[in-house]
Write a protein that holds these residues in place. Structure first.
Motif, PDB file in Angstrom:
ATOM      1  N   LEU A  88    -128.086 -19.588  -7.267  1.00 21.64           N
ATOM      2  CA  LEU A  88    -129.079 -19.157  -8.441  1.00 21.64           C
ATOM      3  C   LEU A  88    -129.787 -20.655  -8.723  1.00 21.64           C
ATOM      4  CD1 LEU A  88    -131.098 -17.367  -9.724  1.00 21.64           C
ATOM      5  CD2 LEU A  88    -129.144 -16.936 -10.862  1.00 21.64           C
ATOM      6  N   ARG A  89    -128.234 -21.225  -9.354  1.00 18.92           N
ATOM      7  CA  ARG A  89    -127.973 -22.673  -9.963  1.00 18.92           C
ATOM      8  C   ARG A  89    -128.999 -23.385  -9.398  1.00 18.92           C
ATOM      9  NH1 ARG A  89    -127.144 -27.484  -9.551  1.00 18.92           N
ATOM     10  NH2 ARG A  89    -125.940 -27.802  -7.527  1.00 18.92           N
ATOM     11  N   LEU A  90    -129.602 -23.923  -7.545  1.00 18.49           N
ATOM     12  CA  LEU A  90    -129.965 -24.683  -7.400  1.00 18.49           C
ATOM     13  C   LEU A  90    -132.084 -23.961  -6.861  1.00 18.49           C
ATOM     14  CD1 LEU A  90    -128.053 -24.705  -3.728  1.00 18.49           C
ATOM     15  CD2 LEU A  90    -128.410 -26.912  -5.769  1.00 18.49           C
ATOM     16  N   GLU A  91    -131.954 -22.958  -7.059  1.00 20.87           N
ATOM     17  CA  GLU A  91    -133.227 -22.041  -7.454  1.00 20.87           C
ATOM     18  C   GLU A  91    -134.003 -22.529  -8.678  1.00 20.87           C
ATOM     19  OE1 GLU A  91    -135.137 -17.866  -8.187  1.00 20.87           O
ATOM     20  OE2 GLU A  91    -132.783 -17.548  -6.662  1.00 20.87           O
ATOM     21  N   MET A  92    -133.088 -22.820 -10.158  1.00 22.89           N
ATOM     22  CA  MET A  92    -133.229 -23.011 -11.175  1.00 22.89           C
ATOM     23  C   MET A  92    -133.863 -24.283 -11.488  1.00 22.89           C
ATOM     24  SD  MET A  92    -133.510 -20.559 -12.947  1.00 22.89           S
ATOM     25  CE  MET A  92    -133.765 -19.425 -11.721  1.00 22.89           C
ATOM     26  N   ASP A 115    -137.426 -24.515  -9.546  1.00 19.27           N
ATOM     27  CA  ASP A 115    -138.141 -23.714 -10.552  1.00 19.27           C
ATOM     28  C   ASP A 115    -138.582 -24.591 -11.742  1.00 19.27           C
ATOM     29  OD1 ASP A 115    -138.318 -22.088  -8.937  1.00 19.27           O
ATOM     30  OD2 ASP A 115    -137.595 -19.992 -10.587  1.00 19.27           O
ATOM     31  N   ALA A 116    -137.515 -25.507 -11.983  1.00 21.01           N
ATOM     32  CA  ALA A 116    -137.540 -26.722 -13.014  1.00 21.01           C
ATOM     33  C   ALA A 116    -138.994 -27.053 -12.513  1.00 21.01           C
ATOM     34  CB  ALA A 116    -136.553 -27.321 -13.349  1.00 21.01           C
ATOM     35  N   LYS A 117    -138.026 -28.059 -11.587  1.00 19.25           N
ATOM     36  CA  LYS A 117    -139.644 -29.036 -11.312  1.00 19.25           C
ATOM     37  C   LYS A 117    -141.006 -28.460 -10.515  1.00 19.25           C
ATOM     38  CE  LYS A 117    -136.584 -32.222  -7.465  1.00 19.25           C
ATOM     39  NZ  LYS A 117    -136.368 -32.837  -6.747  1.00 19.25           N
ATOM     40  N   GLU A 118    -140.492 -27.432 -10.196  1.00 25.09           N
ATOM     41  CA  GLU A 118    -141.865 -26.594 -10.247  1.00 25.09           C
ATOM     42  C   GLU A 118    -143.215 -26.346 -11.949  1.00 25.09           C
ATOM     43  OE1 GLU A 118    -145.030 -23.572 -10.631  1.00 25.09           O
ATOM     44  OE2 GLU A 118    -143.672 -22.710 -11.405  1.00 25.09           O
ATOM     45  N   MET A 119    -142.221 -26.175 -12.486  1.00 22.62           N
ATOM     46  CA  MET A 119    -142.740 -25.825 -14.105  1.00 22.62           C
ATOM     47  C   MET A 119    -143.320 -27.381 -14.353  1.00 22.62           C
ATOM     48  SD  MET A 119    -140.011 -23.741 -15.734  1.00 22.62           S
ATOM     49  CE  MET A 119    -141.310 -23.295 -17.623  1.00 22.62           C
ATOM     50  N   PHE A 120    -142.954 -28.325 -13.873  1.00 23.65           N
ATOM     51  CA  PHE A 120    -143.163 -29.206 -14.575  1.00 23.65           C
ATOM     52  C   PHE A 120    -144.552 -29.753 -14.378  1.00 23.65           C
ATOM     53  CE2 PHE A 120    -143.815 -33.936 -13.356  1.00 23.65           C
ATOM     54  CZ  PHE A 120    -143.985 -34.961 -14.872  1.00 23.65           C
TER      55      PHE A 120
END
Length: 583
Positions: A58-62, A65-70
């Motif tokens: 889940l941490r790696l997924e986050m 996801d954080a990169k995608e948001m940026f």
């Protein structure tokens, strides 16, 4: 020896070893506070089960996801808004200064027609390891950004957003260690530093025409201080310039910038209340008289305290440390309410309120969203337990509304100013506390924040301001700090093995989230020389020259492996803020 007996002896010895370890753990004596004992054999309660573990997958997924948001915000800005300052995420367009309405300070204080969102994204691109896009962005900045414009901007905003970003990117480019990839373009010859000095020089007139040394709040980039400029400035706006101005002096070799910023801080220091040692929130730049007497750790004052501490860390001037130490003592004495200790005893949750600067009496029934960054300052200072409690309050306010209202009335448990402009302060302090404690609780907080942002603020072409937390209606604005701070801190929170996190003692973030490597050259008092000349080395924060009180205390095993805030106090906040308890 029979196998079963050998196995039994092994298990018995293992049990004795575990118990022995528990008995010698710092602070463990077999007796908990109340009925809570750090005991690996004790059944965990529902809150410990919810927050006590964060799966690696889940941490790696986050991280992804954080990169995608940026990139969702950044790519849409570049497609629909650049070279304007900001993105309108609902209409997929750009915006710059409101030239038709010069009195629109909400826009014109920040937007200066200098591709603000691109400039603010430079160090984020570097930390994401995107060398190709970083090179392109630097090239575009040198091509499109200039400050010879008839625009009036706020000195504070131009300093922390533009000046800080230019200095940060320049330092990343010339860093001989190059930990984020080869960031230096072949053609680079200090163009970002030249831009920074040009901007710094255009801000200097704000300091030059007041008898107190306090700067005017605004300056026209071409013509200096406007004739109709306000004679009043907030404490944070005047007193949060030292980090960027000090760096500019050390990198350019011109001491005038740091001298101006230090004169401001000394002037403000002379104006603190003789009774309490506190500062007001608005001051007249001509007379030095306090126009606003509200003292807090949120809007209007917040980064003034933050920069006392961070300026000491970066520059090593003992007066900065003494100012912060004295100020922090006064803040805890007069602003803090609630039980005496974060994780012990009875009483209301700790809360820092706004008070009258002279009497210390409560002045408002509300706190504001920018105060959520204060726990990050407390963590940096080493007051970890206080930071844990200060952060927890804002986390539960976020949980109640899904985002953080600009003002929250702690008496009525209701939003008082109801918009949320994608502010990073709670995320910033979540990141800081995870770095200090490594408690999975803060990863859960970060995941909830990320989920909320995607659910409530993601728009057609970016992320939008929440107009009203009651109905989650949106405004058509994505401020540049979403890319500079909000998305970046989320990424760093989850990217556990990032170079910055592994080498956290070597870096410092500005109040706008721009990153600077700490180095001895900056702490060479009075000598402004090439920061990356011979003998470059990072700063060892265990250096004996640092005051003893600056050394961080050890973190208890309970804080790391159970909950940083004990379950019954978490449940107390749930009951107060959410109206229900998990226990």
């Amino acid at each position: 020896m029979p196998r079963w007996l050998s196995k039994s002896i092994f298990l018995s010895n293992t049990l004795l070893l575990v118990v022995g370890i528990l008995l010698i753990l710092p602070g463990y004596n077999g007796i908990g506070d109340g009925d809570e004992v750090f005991n690996i054999f004790q059944e965990r309660d529902v809150l410990e089960k919810r927050y006590g573990h964060f799966p690696e997958e889940l941490r790696l997924e986050m991280v992804r996801d954080a990169k995608e948001m940026f990139y969702f915000g950044y790519d849409n800005y570049m497609k629909h808004a650049f070279p304007l300052d900001e993105l309108n995420p609902l209409h997929c367009s750009g915006r710059g200064p409101d030239v038709d309405n010069p009195s629109n300070l909400n826009i014109n204080d920040v937007l200066g027609d200098y591709s603000l969102s691109l400039v603010e994204s430079l160090d984020a691109l570097a930390l994401l390891g995107n060398v190709t896009e970083f090179h392109r962005a630097v090239s575009l900045v040198t091509e499109f950004v200039n400050f010879d414009k008839n625009t009036t901007v706020q000195v504070f905003e131009a300093t922390i957003r533009i000046l800080g970003s230019l200095l940060s990117a320049h330092l990343l480019i010339v860093d001989p260690l190059q930990p984020f990839g080869q960031l230096k373009p072949s053609w680079y010859s200090n163009q970002l530093l030249d831009l920074a000095q040009d901007l710094g020089s255009r801000l200097l007139p704000a300091f030059e025409e007041t008898p107190t040394g306090l700067p005017f709040p605004r300056v026209n980039l071409r013509n200096g201080v406007p004739l109709d400029c306000s004679r009043e400035t907030c404490t944070a706006g005047a007193g949060s310039l030292l980090l960027e101005f000090g760096l500019l002096s050390r990198l350019s070799g011109d001491p005038v910038y740091e001298a101006k910023a230090r004169r401001v801080n000394k002037a403000l220091w002379s104006l603190k209340s003789a009774e309490t040692g506190l500062f007001g929130n608005v001051v007249n730049v001509d007379s030095g008289a306090w126009v606003g007497s509200v003292s807090g750790v949120g809007a209007g004052v917040d980064s003034f305290y933050e920069y006392m501490l961070k300026s000491y860390i970066l520059f090593g001037e003992e007066e900065d440390w003494k100012m912060f130490n004295e100020s922090y003592t006064a803040l805890k004495k007069y602003l803090r309410r609630g039980r005496r200790h974060c994780n012990e005893g009875l009483g209301d949750p700790p809360l820092y309120v706004n008070v009258d600067m002279k009497s210390g009496e409560t002045a408002t029934p509300w706190i504001d969203a920018m105060q959520a960054a204060f726990s990050g300052v407390q963590a940096l200072w080493g007051d970890i337990q206080e930071a844990i409690c200060a952060h927890a309050l804002y986390y539960f306010v976020w949980r109640r509304f899904g985002v953080l209202p600009e003002r929250f009335n702690w008496q009525r448990i209701a939003p008082e100013v109801r918009f949320y402009p994608l502010r990073p302060e709670l995320i910033e302090s979540t990141y800081a506390l995870y770095q200090v404690t490594k408690s999975p609780f803060y990863l859960h907080v970060g995941r909830e924040i990320m989920t909320s942002l995607n659910a409530h603020t993601r728009a057609k072409c970016g992320f939008a301001t929440v107009h009203d937390v009651r109905d989650m209606s949106l405004e058509d604005r994505m401020e540049s700090f979403f890319l500079a701070e909000t998305a970046k801190y989320l990424y760093l929170l989850f990217d556990r093995d990032h170079y910055v996190n592994v080498n956290a003692n070597d870096f410092l973030f500005s109040t706008e989230g721009h990153i600077f490597r700490i180095q001895r050259a900056f702490r060479d008092n009075g000598t402004f020389r090439d920061a990356f000349g011979t003998g470059f080395q990072g700063l060892n924060t265990n250096d004996s020259s640092l005051p003893a009180t600056f050394n961080c205390p050890s973190i208890s095993d309970e804080t790391t492996w159970l909950l940083p805030l004990r379950s019954r106090y978490m449940a107390q906040l749930e009951t107060i803020i959410l109206g229900e308890s998990s226990l």
